[in-house]
Design a protein around this motif. Structure first.
Motif, short mmCIF file in Angstrom:
data_model
loop_
_atom_site.label_atom_id
_atom_site.label_comp_id
_atom_site.label_asym_id
_atom_site.label_seq_id
_atom_site.Cartn_x
_atom_site.Cartn_y
_atom_site.Cartn_z
N ASP A 6 0.83 -1.21 0.00
CA ASP A 6 0.00 0.00 0.00
C ASP A 6 0.86 1.26 0.00
N THR A 7 1.98 1.22 0.71
CA THR A 7 2.84 2.40 0.76
C THR A 7 3.48 2.69 -0.59
N GLN A 8 3.50 1.70 -1.49
CA GLN A 8 4.07 1.88 -2.82
C GLN A 8 3.01 2.23 -3.86
N GLY A 9 1.76 2.41 -3.42
CA GLY A 9 0.70 2.79 -4.35
C GLY A 9 0.24 1.68 -5.27
N ILE A 10 0.40 0.43 -4.86
CA ILE A 10 0.01 -0.70 -5.69
C ILE A 10 -1.52 -0.88 -5.61
N ALA A 11 -2.15 -1.11 -6.76
CA ALA A 11 -3.59 -1.38 -6.81
C ALA A 11 -3.83 -2.83 -6.41
N ILE A 12 -4.55 -3.04 -5.33
CA ILE A 12 -4.70 -4.37 -4.74
C ILE A 12 -6.19 -4.74 -4.69
N ARG A 13 -6.48 -5.97 -5.06
CA ARG A 13 -7.81 -6.54 -4.83
C ARG A 13 -7.65 -7.66 -3.80
N ASP A 14 -8.29 -7.49 -2.67
CA ASP A 14 -8.19 -8.48 -1.59
C ASP A 14 -9.42 -9.36 -1.62
N GLU A 15 -9.30 -10.56 -2.14
CA GLU A 15 -10.42 -11.50 -2.19
C GLU A 15 -10.47 -12.39 -0.95
N ASN A 16 -9.41 -12.38 -0.18
CA ASN A 16 -9.36 -13.23 1.00
C ASN A 16 -9.96 -12.54 2.22
N GLY A 17 -9.66 -11.22 2.37
CA GLY A 17 -10.17 -10.48 3.51
C GLY A 17 -9.56 -10.94 4.82
N TRP A 18 -10.18 -10.53 5.91
CA TRP A 18 -9.71 -10.95 7.22
C TRP A 18 -10.87 -10.99 8.20
N THR A 19 -10.64 -11.60 9.31
CA THR A 19 -11.69 -11.74 10.33
C THR A 19 -12.17 -10.37 10.78
N LEU A 20 -13.48 -10.20 10.86
CA LEU A 20 -14.05 -8.90 11.21
C LEU A 20 -13.60 -8.45 12.58
N SER A 21 -13.32 -9.39 13.47
CA SER A 21 -12.93 -9.03 14.84
C SER A 21 -11.57 -8.33 14.89
N THR A 22 -10.77 -8.43 13.82
CA THR A 22 -9.45 -7.81 13.82
C THR A 22 -9.46 -6.40 13.22
N THR A 23 -10.62 -5.89 12.85
CA THR A 23 -10.69 -4.56 12.24
C THR A 23 -10.79 -3.48 13.32
N ARG A 24 -10.53 -2.26 12.91
CA ARG A 24 -10.62 -1.13 13.82
C ARG A 24 -12.06 -0.92 14.29
N ALA A 25 -13.01 -1.20 13.41
CA ALA A 25 -14.42 -1.06 13.78
C ALA A 25 -14.77 -1.98 14.94
N ALA A 26 -14.29 -3.22 14.88
CA ALA A 26 -14.55 -4.16 15.98
C ALA A 26 -13.88 -3.70 17.26
N ALA A 27 -12.70 -3.09 17.14
CA ALA A 27 -12.01 -2.60 18.34
C ALA A 27 -12.83 -1.51 19.03
N HIS A 28 -13.52 -0.67 18.26
CA HIS A 28 -14.37 0.36 18.87
C HIS A 28 -15.48 -0.28 19.71
N VAL A 29 -16.14 -1.28 19.15
CA VAL A 29 -17.28 -1.89 19.85
C VAL A 29 -16.79 -2.70 21.06
N MET A 30 -15.78 -3.52 20.88
CA MET A 30 -15.30 -4.34 21.99
C MET A 30 -14.68 -3.47 23.07
N GLY A 31 -14.03 -2.37 22.69
CA GLY A 31 -13.47 -1.46 23.69
C GLY A 31 -14.56 -0.84 24.55
N ALA A 32 -15.68 -0.47 23.92
CA ALA A 32 -16.79 0.09 24.68
C ALA A 32 -17.38 -0.95 25.63
#
Length: 866
Positions: A285-311
């Protein structure tokens, strides 16, 4: 697609290509081949092949009708009208987890429901794939045979719970209805002469799909299958052995960049390890490469999940101060100045548990700025946290969490964010989704069942752990330079190059562990994937990947823990064939000239020292730069609110215990040993509670306490027999010295038999270290400094080593008066030199640098060696 690419031949070969075989199958199955390809469905092993197949068909069969390219899941989804029943398997963890708990209660396993619910969902979803692959009319007979299989193999008493979960899972899967049942209706309609399919073509991947095979069998002569994996020559293979995870990630990113620079796009980046893949993506990403992520990652590891679990963590009744601070710092509704003041206050007071915190009264402390804002913040935080304390039904929990996120300003951070929108949908946090969810729960016990906060938090965590977030791709389809995907989904796709990181013995096992609790016999009887079938699929995927024109294979020699790692057996086979790891590093190495920093030698005459403690002057003697940074500039490391109880905590605890004990003993003298033991034990219990020390974390020191206590009381008897008596403990004293004020807190002041002052400083260190303190009298600062705080010309001073092994020993400084006079002269001289702009150099010598808070400022590790 490059002309010589093996996938081109797989799809476009005029005789044996997939397009030609699909067209031949349609012509064989349909009565009017020129008119009815639209009545043909081609089932693909995974959805990412659909646009590729459609594009290639249109290129070859220009101007004609095209069949429908589908997966079984996508095909079923296109048939509207399916609504799961209240207890059906939905493959939605948020809903299936609730149903699993209900079914366990019905089976008499309510006491174990929290521990078994996850296993039940996993087992039931595995069986559901098999049940859904059986035509509804044939399902009862299949379930009857499956009951006999499930009942065997787990009949030992020690496996009673596993057996019960397996039986409940089977009955749950058998009683459920599935969206894919409509597919059987579609193919049966045609078989019966109604409007339906003219032809079904199944393209098989590395593993056969039971549902696709069942539909093919249902269609009879109007269906056929063909295997996608094809044999072709290997491409160019480069092997890269890395030291560790970071080295592997850098090499993998460099390999991708080299392919992009050479025009070999798109590049496939196989996702074999979540942490490694995200690290590589960050570099790309720091090199400006165009990326398509078809694998994704577990929703619990996202920043959005950290907001909810932190609360949610902050709302616990036993929430730590760190948990509440973490929530407040990420909640936009709270002004950061009061939050920072709150953090500073909590750290200064050492309050680990939030419930133990109460803001100081601003009316009682009018001179301290910000107390009113601090009090208001504390009240508001407690008010919000109280909204999620009481038990309530699930839908009301969702409403309460929604209100809390809005009040904290975190709702706006979630709404509109890709991961945040996915989270809101998974948890049904928007009002519209809550209404539909409440309606679906109405026929179940969960419409009224009350959950406490811990149960609701566990439900949220399970839902986020089971959900997957796949980020959207901003570029047009086909414009991506890199595609992140599982290794198995490289099948039949025209990638110009592939980069395979994580090819070690752990992440690319040649014989994967089959999921679920099933025995080998049960797997074979139920047609679940066996270890042998999974191993064959891995090998088939490996062979297919190596046919890519350019392939980079990477592995690491050691894991995060330092444990050595071997290459995957699949890589070892390549090594045995004669391939060797490349000696060429794909990274671009640049020569950077060394620029060492000189030793800092600041001068600070404009920062006069007005108050001086023993520890501050010790800093000046050990390293003038440390004194400059920590004392004159006032820089300070933020103390941790949480952490294991260590030797320092034990020392603080012991100081407080001895103070409490001696003050009680002075007020009510007791001379017999049992009475003193009772008094000092009471003092220990009182201090333990006051310091909020848990029994579990303080256990090692509590176990040593009886020896420490007995040894101290033995010493005390001898000390009192010499005529000494206790006067004060933890005494704060200040002493003017010219323009300075010497300050300090003395552990204990006694009077000896001659009524001379005896200063005592407790030590819980090794006795040899205590004796070393007084071996060179002028090198010891602490006792001499404490003596300087006294107005007496005649006094004594000693360290009292309270050993954990039972021996308490006094180590006296015999020349304390002479050392005190020399110390005072040294202090006056040193402070005068600082006022005269003397340099305060960083010495960088001895043990002073081992645990120095100013080391990052003085940059010792980057000094000029000369």
């Amino acid at each position: 697609m490059a002309p010589g690419h093996p996938v081109r031949a797989l799809w476009l070969d005029p005789q044996d290509g997939l397009i030609a075989r699909i067209a031949a199958a349609i012509e064989h199955c349909t009565a009017q081949p020129a008119l009815h390809p639209v009545q043909t469905v081609v089932l693909l092993p995974y959805a990412q092949l659909m646009p590729l197949a459609q594009t290639l068909w249109s290129q070859v069969m220009q101007g004609g009708f095209a069949p429908r390219f589908e997966t079984t899941r996508n095909w079923a989804r296109s048939m509207t009208g399916f609504m799961p029943g209240p207890d059906d398997i939905t493959f939605d963890a948020a809903r299936d987890g609730l149903t699993a708990q209900t079914l366990l209660e019905r089976a008499g396993l309510g006491a174990q429901r929290d521990a078994l619910a996850g296993r039940l969902v996993e087992s039931a979803q595995q069986l559901a794939a098999l049940v859904a692959a059986v035509a509804p009319v044939q399902r009862p007979a299949w379930v009857a045979r499956a009951r006999a299989v499930v009942a065997s193999g787990l009949d030992a008493p020690v496996l009673a719970l596993e057996s019960a979960v397996a039986r409940v899972a089977l009955e749950w899967a058998a009683a459920s209805s599935y969206a894919t049942d409509a597919l059987f209706a579609a193919v049966t309609a045609d078989a019966a002469g109604g409007a339906g399919l003219d032809c079904l073509v199944v393209l098989e991947g590395f593993q056969a799909e039971p549902l696709a095979q069942a539909l093919q069998a249902q269609m009879g002569d109007k269906a056929c299958s063909t295997a996608l994996p094809a044999q072709a020559a290997r491409g160019s293979i480069a092997l890269h052995a890395a030291r560790d995870l970071e080295d592997e990630a850098q090499r993998a990113a460099a390999c991708v960049l080299r392919h992009v620079e050479a025009g070999r796009t798109p590049v496939a980046l196989a996702a074999t390890d979540r942490v490694l893949t995200r690290r590589v993506r960050a570099m790309l990403d720091t090199q400006g490469i165009a990326i398509r992520d078809e694998n994704g990652w577990t929703l619990s590891t996202t920043r959005a999940a950290a907001h909810v679990m932190g609360a949610l963590r902050a709302c616990r009744w036993d929430a730590s101060s760190d948990a509440v601070l973490d929530w407040l710092k990420n909640a936009p509704a709270f002004a950061q100045d009061p939050v920072l003041l709150l953090e500073k206050s909590l750290r200064r007071a050492g309050v680990q548990a939030w419930r133990a915190w109460s803001a100081p009264d601003p009316l009682a402390n009018p001179s301290q700025p910000g107390l009113a804002a601090l009090t208001a913040l504390t009240l508001e935080v407690n008010r919000l946290l109280q909204t999620l304390q009481r038990a309530r039904p699930l839908v009301q929990w969702l409403q309460g969490l929604h209100a809390l996120l809005q009040a904290s300003g975190q709702w706006d951070l979630l709404a509109g964010d890709a991961a945040g929108d996915k989270l809101l949908a998974v948890l049904r946090l928007s009002p519209a989704e809550q209404g539909a969810f409440e309606q679906s729960l109405a026929p179940t016990a969960w419409a009224t069942r009350r959950l406490d906060l811990a149960q609701f938090t566990a439900w949220v965590n399970d839902a986020l752990e089971a959900a997957k977030f796949v980020p959207s791709h901003t570029s047009l389809a086909g414009d991506e330079q890199v595609v992140i995907l599982p290794m198995s989904q490289l099948l039949a796709r025209p990638f110009a190059a592939v980069v395979l990181p994580g090819c070690d013995e752990v992440r690319l096992a040649v014989s994967p562990e089959p999921p679920g609790p099933w025995t080998a016999a049960q797997r074979a009887a139920l047609a679940l994937p066996t270890r042998e079938a999974l191993a064959q699929a891995v090998r088939a995927a490996w062979r297919d990947v190596l046919q890519t024109p350019h392939c980079d294979v990477l592995w690491r020699h050691s894991d995060d823990t330092g444990e050595p790692l071997l290459p995957s057996p699949l890589v070892q086979e390549l090594l045995l064939e004669g391939l060797a790891p490349t000696a060429m590093d794909p990274r671009e190495h640049r020569a950077v000239s060394s620029q060492p920093a000189p030793k800092p030698q600041p001068m600070a005459p404009a920062l006069p020292v007005q108050r001086l403690s023993a520890s501050a002057y010790e800093d000046l003697r050990r390293c003038p730069y440390r004194f400059f940074a920590l004392r004159q500039l006032g820089l300070k490391e933020a103390d941790e609110l949480e952490g294991e109880v260590d030797k320092r905590d034990f020392g603080l605890w012991l100081h407080a215990v001895l103070k409490t004990f001696h003050e009680a003993l002075k007020a009510a003298p007791a001379y017999d040993l049992p009475a003193r033991v009772a008094m000092i034990n009471a003092a220990a219990e009182e201090v333990t509670q006051a310091m909020h020390l848990g029994e579990d974390e303080f256990l090692p020191f509590a176990a040593a306490w009886p020896q420490v206590r007995d040894g101290y009381l033995d010493w005390l008897v001898k000390h009192e027999a010499s005529g000494a008596r206790f006067e004060q403990a933890e005494v704060w004293q200040e002493q003017p010295l010219g323009p300075l004020t010497l300050i300090g807190q003395i552990d204990r002041i006694d009077q000896d038999a001659d009524d001379a002052v005896l200063l005592i400083d407790y030590k819980t260190e090794a006795l040899a270290k205590t004796r070393d303190r007084v071996r060179q009298p002028t090198e010891d600062t602490q006792l001499a400094f404490y003596a300087a705080l006294q107005p007496h010309d005649t006094l004594r001073a000693a360290y009292l080593n309270v050993g954990e092994k039972g021996a308490t020993t006094a180590v006296e400084q015999p020349a304390v008066v002479q050392v005190r006079d020399a110390l005072i002269a040294g202090i006056l001289h040193d402070m005068q030199r600082i006022r005269e702009a003397a340099a305060l150099p960083a010495l960088g010598e001895g043990s002073a640098c081992d645990f120095c808070a100013a080391r990052g400022l003085c940059r010792k590790d980057f000094w000029d060696a000369a």
